[in-house]
Design an enzyme around this catalytic site. Structure first.
Site, PDB file in Angstrom:
ATOM      1  N   HIS A  62       0.949  -1.105   0.072  1.00 50.50           N
ATOM      2  CA  HIS A  62      -0.021   0.084  -0.074  1.00 50.50           C
ATOM      3  C   HIS A  62       0.757   0.989  -0.117  1.00 50.50           C
ATOM      4  CE1 HIS A  62      -3.250   2.757   1.100  1.00 50.50           C
ATOM      5  NE2 HIS A  62      -2.260   3.224   1.943  1.00 50.50           N
ATOM      6  N   GLU A  63       1.910   1.366   0.802  1.00 53.16           N
ATOM      7  CA  GLU A  63       2.760   2.597   0.957  1.00 53.16           C
ATOM      8  C   GLU A  63       3.588   2.579  -0.338  1.00 53.16           C
ATOM      9  OE1 GLU A  63       2.131   4.492   3.040  1.00 53.16           O
ATOM     10  OE2 GLU A  63       1.065   3.249   4.484  1.00 53.16           O
TER      11      GLU A  63
ATOM     12  N   HIS B  34       1.511   4.496  -2.811  1.00 50.06           N
ATOM     13  CA  HIS B  34       1.599   6.118  -2.773  1.00 50.06           C
ATOM     14  C   HIS B  34       2.903   6.347  -3.603  1.00 50.06           C
ATOM     15  CE1 HIS B  34      -1.726   6.767  -0.142  1.00 50.06           C
ATOM     16  NE2 HIS B  34      -1.323   6.027   0.832  1.00 50.06           N
TER      17      HIS B  34
ATOM     18  N   HIS C  89       2.753   8.934  -6.933  1.00 50.81           N
ATOM     19  CA  HIS C  89       3.844  10.179  -7.174  1.00 50.81           C
ATOM     20  C   HIS C  89       4.379  10.096  -8.265  1.00 50.81           C
ATOM     21  CE1 HIS C  89       6.882  12.812  -4.717  1.00 50.81           C
ATOM     22  NE2 HIS C  89       6.178  13.656  -5.704  1.00 50.81           N
TER      23      HIS C  89
HETATM   24 ZN   LIG Z   1      -1.958   5.212   2.569  1.00 47.58          ZN
END
Ligand SMILES: [Zn+2]
Length: 229
Positions: free
Chosen positions: A100-101, A104, A108
């Protein structure tokens, strides 16, 4: 004169209860899948590394940080931080959170519009979060509620907007995470449900935060209308 408005409780309690329920659900899902090892045997750190490298993000470091569920991607540092449990863990929960991270970081890289917008309004949101309570209490203490309420409403609207934008950004990061996990063979078919349960539970805490923000905003709007009468 101290001021306490029982109506405020009506607006605050539903969001509070939803928040507590979301935390319990997350705690339960995370606790359960932190005990289920992934068949592939990878750690959260290895998962993130694999996803990032595969996307050509070899320059985004994956670092270990203290705390429980303190995992986050820092767009300013262009670095991924995983809590020890997820950094070292070879579990469905650790791999899911790490992916999940990484999602991100992929947002980006892709210059995903809502991610960029959210990033852009972080400073003004942080300022609004600090300012609104102070402004509100100054208004109460000095009997200037009528004057400060519009300012409180604007600052709280900024906070609400931030929570509103956060929601699709979080769901999108989870969607990207699951896509990469399966494509890269990091989790098996029968481990999908576990990953989804952990990530959906995490997303629910953002739903609760949004509901709380909307209700608070409605409260201040109601107060402003009543104070005008
Ligand atoms: Zn998140």
């Amino acid at each position: 004169m101290f001021f306490f408005d029982p109506v405020w409780l009506l607006f605050v309690i539903p969001g509070l209860l939803l928040g507590i329920w979301a935390q319990i659900k997350l705690s339960h899902a995370y606790g359960k899948y932190s005990r289920v090892n992934v068949e592939s045997g990878v750690t959260g750190a290895e998962t993130a590394r694999e996803i990032l490298d595969h996307a050509g993000l070899n320059n985004v470091p994956v670092e270990e940080i203290p705390g429980r569920l303190s995992d986050h991607y820092d767009p300013a540092k262009r670095a991924l931080f995983l809590s020890s449990e997820n950094f070292r863990g070879r579990t469905v929960a650790a791999v899911g959170v790490a992916a999940h991270e990484s999602g991100h970081a992929l947002q980006h890289q892709a210059a995903y519009g809502l991610f960029n917008f959210r990033m852009a309004i972080v400073p003004v949101t942080q300022f609004a979060s600090m300012a609104y309570a102070g402004i509100f209490f100054v208004g109460i203490i000095f009997g200037l509620l009528k004057i400060v309420l519009p300012i409180v409403i604007v600052t709280f609207a900024i906070i609400t907007l931030f929570q509103l934008v956060t929601l699709p950004v979080e769901y999108d990061a989870s969607r990207r995470a699951k896509e990469q996990l399966f494509r890269l063979g990091l989790v098996r078919e029968d481990e999908r449900a576990g990953v989804s349960k952990v990530l959906d539970a995490a997303a629910l805490t953002y739903v609760a935060a949004l509901v709380s923000a909307i209700l608070n905003l409605l409260y201040y709007i109601t107060l402003s209308r009543n104070s005008r009468n």
